[in-house]
Design a protein around this motif. Structure first.
Motif, short mmCIF file in Angstrom:
data_model
loop_
_atom_site.label_atom_id
_atom_site.label_comp_id
_atom_site.label_asym_id
_atom_site.label_seq_id
_atom_site.Cartn_x
_atom_site.Cartn_y
_atom_site.Cartn_z
N VAL A 1 0.98 0.42 9.05
CA VAL A 1 1.30 1.16 7.69
C VAL A 1 2.47 1.64 7.76
O VAL A 1 2.80 2.65 8.70
CB VAL A 1 0.12 1.96 7.30
N LEU A 2 3.27 1.78 6.64
CA LEU A 2 4.68 2.08 6.68
C LEU A 2 4.96 2.92 5.51
O LEU A 2 4.50 2.56 4.44
CB LEU A 2 5.81 0.99 6.85
N TRP A 3 5.80 4.07 5.60
CA TRP A 3 5.93 4.82 4.46
C TRP A 3 7.59 5.05 4.27
O TRP A 3 8.13 5.22 5.09
CB TRP A 3 5.50 6.24 4.67
N LEU A 4 7.76 4.81 2.99
CA LEU A 4 9.36 4.82 2.80
C LEU A 4 9.84 6.39 2.80
O LEU A 4 9.20 7.26 2.33
CB LEU A 4 9.73 4.31 1.43
N GLY A 5 10.95 6.67 3.29
CA GLY A 5 11.22 8.12 3.10
C GLY A 5 11.57 8.60 1.92
O GLY A 5 11.31 9.79 1.29
N SER B 1 1.16 -1.58 3.70
CA SER B 1 0.25 -2.12 4.73
C SER B 1 0.81 -3.49 5.21
O SER B 1 1.10 -4.50 4.23
CB SER B 1 -1.10 -2.20 4.10
N VAL B 2 1.20 -3.80 6.53
CA VAL B 2 1.91 -4.86 6.96
C VAL B 2 1.32 -5.71 8.07
O VAL B 2 0.72 -4.89 9.01
CB VAL B 2 3.26 -4.57 7.46
N ASP B 3 0.98 -6.89 7.96
CA ASP B 3 0.73 -7.67 9.21
C ASP B 3 2.00 -8.73 9.60
O ASP B 3 2.40 -9.09 8.81
CB ASP B 3 -0.46 -8.79 8.92
N CYS B 4 2.28 -8.82 10.93
CA CYS B 4 3.33 -9.56 11.42
C CYS B 4 2.89 -10.43 12.50
O CYS B 4 1.77 -10.05 13.25
CB CYS B 4 4.86 -8.79 11.67
N GLU B 5 3.61 -11.34 12.76
CA GLU B 5 2.99 -12.41 13.88
C GLU B 5 3.74 -11.57 15.12
O GLU B 5 4.72 -10.99 15.41
CB GLU B 5 3.80 -13.57 13.74
N GLY B 6 2.91 -11.73 16.22
CA GLY B 6 3.41 -11.24 17.57
C GLY B 6 2.63 -9.98 17.96
O GLY B 6 1.90 -9.45 17.24
N HIS B 7 2.88 -9.77 19.20
CA HIS B 7 2.32 -8.66 19.85
C HIS B 7 3.27 -7.39 20.23
O HIS B 7 4.29 -7.63 20.59
CB HIS B 7 1.63 -9.25 21.35
N LEU B 8 2.29 -6.24 20.18
CA LEU B 8 3.22 -5.02 20.69
C LEU B 8 4.28 -5.06 21.74
O LEU B 8 5.28 -4.89 21.99
CB LEU B 8 2.34 -4.07 20.67
N VAL C 1 3.38 -11.60 7.68
CA VAL C 1 2.38 -12.48 7.29
C VAL C 1 1.70 -11.97 5.89
O VAL C 1 0.89 -12.73 5.35
CB VAL C 1 1.40 -13.14 8.23
N ARG C 2 1.74 -10.49 6.05
CA ARG C 2 1.28 -10.00 4.64
C ARG C 2 1.83 -8.64 4.76
O ARG C 2 2.25 -7.90 5.52
CB ARG C 2 -0.25 -9.60 4.97
N ILE C 3 2.34 -8.12 3.14
CA ILE C 3 2.55 -7.01 3.14
C ILE C 3 1.97 -6.63 1.52
O ILE C 3 1.85 -7.40 0.55
CB ILE C 3 4.20 -6.90 3.09
N GLU C 4 1.33 -5.53 1.55
CA GLU C 4 0.82 -4.69 0.27
C GLU C 4 1.11 -3.44 0.31
O GLU C 4 0.83 -2.56 1.13
CB GLU C 4 -0.66 -5.07 0.54
N SER C 5 1.36 -3.11 -1.07
CA SER C 5 1.75 -1.62 -1.48
C SER C 5 0.44 -0.97 -1.76
O SER C 5 -0.17 -1.43 -2.56
CB SER C 5 2.69 -1.45 -2.43
#
Length: 311
Positions: free
Chosen positions: A199-203, A242-249, A225-229
């Motif tokens: 989850v990301l917050w804009l400054g 709220s963001v999903d992306c491909e790949g692992h940490l 693969v997904r982004i929702e505000s």
């Protein structure tokens, strides 16, 4: 902490319970239905349960806002697994009822868009009332509160109801995605077919603010693969994503995305890296040139040589 107990969106007979029972470990856990998504997750936060399975996304209706908001706020939780469950509904009524007798229907709000066309065609005059879950709607029909409920056909036995119609869906191949959330710990091991959630917050709100966020992913070849505000509750125009992306940490490209976001966003909540449901490593799209771990290592080695005067 009761690690042997898993909670889920109840009551018994929900699609969430059906999804939870597809997990091998469910056979050795005590499965406890809860009245809501927040209640299921709060049981994990309090230590009453080791994990909770909750719906997070539907292929027809989109994100499940209760889950998105709960994962973005409160004491942090992490996602350790996802489950994809094909969804079709049955119209359940008390024994002896006929389709012509149905004047009131109920179900979870997420179910309504998935059966709206069917309702308009077959029960155009029926009144819809929302229930806490599809199984709770079946319980309300059992109690005589409504004439029929949209739920999984498997719920009919639990609540002593009869399926009037089965295999109801406006969209073919509808799927709901569920996530297993627990308390923060080390992420699941990398499989080669993984997903990372955050989850990301804009400054601040300025032209290009969202673009700057997206560029952190694009510059490193990480596919979102997904982004929702979602509103933060701090006023109109204040959102988190709220963001999903491909790949692992542990993939260098994903780790560097998170570091870049941590530098530029006032708040970043890491929700976990976990295996992608229904995807095998050999089915993952090839990485863009320059984005594999060895490419990042080679670039670091080159920089070190430059610092030593050997570049």
């Amino acid at each position: 902490m009761s690690v042997s107990r898993y909670t889920y969106l109840g009551p018994e007979g929900t699609f969430t319970e059906a999804a939870l029972r597809t997990l091998p470990e469910a056979a050795t856990r005590e499965l406890v239905p809860m009245v809501s998504v927040p209640a299921a997750l709060d049981a994990v936060r309090s230590g009453e349960a080791g994990a909770a399975l909750v719906p997070i996304e539907n292929s027809v209706e989109g994100g499940v806002t209760a889950t998105l908001d709960e994962l973005a706020t409160g004491e942090p939780l992490m996602i350790y697994r996802e489950v994809l469950l094909p969804i079709s509904f049955a119209l359940l009524a008390r024994p002896g009822a006929a389709l012509a007798d149905v004047k009131t229907v109920t179900g979870h709000p997420v179910a309504q868009p998935q059966v709206r066309k069917w309702l308009a065609e077959h029960l155009p005059d029926a009144q819809w009332e929302s229930a806490a879950s599809n199984a709770d709607g079946a319980r309300l029909v059992q109690e005589g509160r409504y004439d029929a409920a949209f739920a999984g056909e498997f719920a009919a036995v639990t609540y002593g109801l009869t399926p009037l119609v089965t295999d109801i869906h406006d969209a073919q191949n509808a799927v709901t995605r569920f996530v297993l959330a627990g308390r923060p710990a080390r992420p699941a091991a990398r499989t080669g077919a993984d997903k990372t959630s955050m989850v990301l917050w804009l400054g601040d709100d300025h032209p290009g603010a969202l673009l700057e966020l997206l560029q952190e992913f694009a510059a490193r070849g990480v596919n979102m693969v997904r982004i929702e505000s979602r509103p933060t509750g701090e006023g109109i125009g204040r959102y988190c994503f709220s963001v999903d992306c491909e790949g692992h940490l542990t993939d260098r490209r994903v780790g560097e995305v998170l570091m870049g976001l941590r530098r530029t966003c006032p708040k970043v909540r890491f929700l976990g890296s976990y295996p992608r449901a229904g995807v095998r490593p050999e089915e993952v799209s090839p990485l863009r040139p320059g984005t594999a771990d060895e490419d990042f290592s080679a670039a670091s080695d080159w920089l070190a040589r430059c610092l030593d005067g050997r570049g």
